[in-house]
Design a protein around this motif. Sequence first.
Motif, short mmCIF file in Angstrom:
data_model
loop_
_atom_site.label_atom_id
_atom_site.label_comp_id
_atom_site.label_asym_id
_atom_site.label_seq_id
_atom_site.Cartn_x
_atom_site.Cartn_y
_atom_site.Cartn_z
N ALA A 53 -35.04 5.44 -15.81
CA ALA A 53 -34.27 4.55 -16.68
C ALA A 53 -34.94 3.19 -16.69
O ALA A 53 -35.30 2.66 -15.64
N VAL A 54 -35.13 2.64 -17.88
CA VAL A 54 -35.68 1.30 -18.01
C VAL A 54 -34.52 0.39 -18.36
O VAL A 54 -33.89 0.54 -19.41
N ARG A 55 -34.20 -0.51 -17.44
CA ARG A 55 -32.92 -1.22 -17.59
C ARG A 55 -32.99 -2.63 -17.03
O ARG A 55 -33.96 -3.00 -16.38
N LYS A 56 -31.92 -3.37 -17.28
CA LYS A 56 -31.81 -4.69 -16.69
C LYS A 56 -31.37 -4.54 -15.23
O LYS A 56 -30.64 -3.61 -14.88
N ASP A 73 -36.55 1.78 -13.46
CA ASP A 73 -35.67 2.21 -12.37
C ASP A 73 -35.02 1.00 -11.67
O ASP A 73 -34.65 1.07 -10.50
N GLY A 74 -34.93 -0.12 -12.38
CA GLY A 74 -34.29 -1.31 -11.82
C GLY A 74 -35.12 -2.01 -10.75
O GLY A 74 -34.62 -2.87 -10.03
N ARG A 75 -36.40 -1.64 -10.64
CA ARG A 75 -37.26 -2.20 -9.58
C ARG A 75 -38.25 -3.19 -10.15
O ARG A 75 -38.84 -2.97 -11.20
N PHE A 76 -38.49 -4.24 -9.40
CA PHE A 76 -39.49 -5.24 -9.79
C PHE A 76 -40.42 -5.48 -8.61
O PHE A 76 -39.99 -6.05 -7.62
#
Length: 489
Positions: A53-56, A73-76
């Motif tokens: 998932a590409v998400r905020k 995936d919610g990771r930065f």
Amino acid sequence: MGAVVATASLLPSPGVPKQAGRSRIRPFRMRLKIPPIARPQRVTADYDFYDVAVRKADVEIVKGLRTRVWAFDGRFPGPTFKVKRGRQVVVRRRNRLDVPISTHLHGGEVPWRSDGHPSLAIEPGEVYDYVYPNGQEAATLWYHDHLCHQTSRNNYMGLSGLYIIEDEDESDLNLPKDRFDIPLILQDRDFRPNGSLRFRKTVDQLLDQIYLVNGVPMPYLKVSARKYRFRILNASHSRIYRLALADGAPLIQIGSDQGLLSAPFPTTDLLIAPAERIEVVVDFSNYSVGSSIVLEDRAGTEVTGVAKPVMRFDVASVEPDDSSLPSILKPVEPLLPGPGTIEREFVLSKDFDKNRWVINGEAFDAQRVDIKPRLGDTEIWTFRNASSMAHPMHVHLVRFQILDRSDGPVSPGELGWKDTVRVDPSASVRIIMTLRGFSGLYMYHCHNLAHEDHSMMGQMQVLAAADGPAYAGSRESEPPGSFVCNLPA
Ligand SMILES: [Cu+2]
């Protein structure tokens, strides 16, 4: 509006406003994080299937603040893919953002529909399956957003991560592995006092003063007194780093963009431009427990006189080391021009009337095919820089070798397989490649993301080999007329 930056003595930043208020970011206060390894959702006989998932997401980058990012995936940065050569992977990406995205596997030899063509957007709410055959040799690749004219913003907001291909040739060498094999993803960013990312649209360059490594500002890493392998990726927008250990100890370069060098190259000075990867071995066994070594950026020190800290290694323990650093890594056979070699020239310049960057006078146009190289052919490309800025030029699909530079010798660290090459101001670089992989539509462009967006990019239609498809999966592409590439409103 004052940005949250460290004290001026630690981070000399001419022209950047001093912080209004208490400094929250100081070097070496936070521990280096390692991006998690992506796990397949399903493993079949033919491929591993990942669902992302590409998400905020709201993440802590600046201590005590939440930063809104757009993230895989919610990771930065995004999770690291670790895949085996020869094992096909399918990555399903679900766009849960409010904006279109397109994901490029940088350095990947992939079918063009999985290459993240800037016009092949995944609209909000849509899903797209990327097929990665992984037929190529071991290398540290990365994935990142490539959306038409919005690549700069989408990357700044967080859409990038590592993609590592492993093979037996490399594992047989017994280089440092597992927790002694560590990615270092370099990015520079700026933040508003509330912690939000301060992206600015620009045509020329975006340089920020806060250095992140794996999404952590100038972190520290506890290491053991032994050898480590570091995979360094410059995922910054425009910044070219000149990396060095502050005490002058050698960084032993073992790899570049597309895998291992022929032999280790010890250096105290690593120049790395946006999108390039450099792999090094650092041996901490010469240090006593309790000592610290700073990795610093010496770019621009001629002017400022001060190197900027990137991160710090703290030697915290002694551990046995059964890894090796062989004197021969993986022979890189030089590509040689022959009678049928095709030569092309690409002049890199700025169109001052239209305030944009161009290749051979042309701005990117998704409706236009600029060149039609053919699979199996060997080509020599000359990038001639007719401007006063450096351009890290990236070619999709292919790997290449650097033949020569007009402004000096090619560094031994650049003599491996590459996919991105720094072209210095007013200088030329010649590269040589043999087209292989897949036919279809691929890009070549500057990887200073401000330049890429405006609009230093060309499109090539790679043709099937003259004697028919030479590679499994080869096929002609659809004509480019079916694409749109809308300028942002
Ligand atoms: Cu450029």
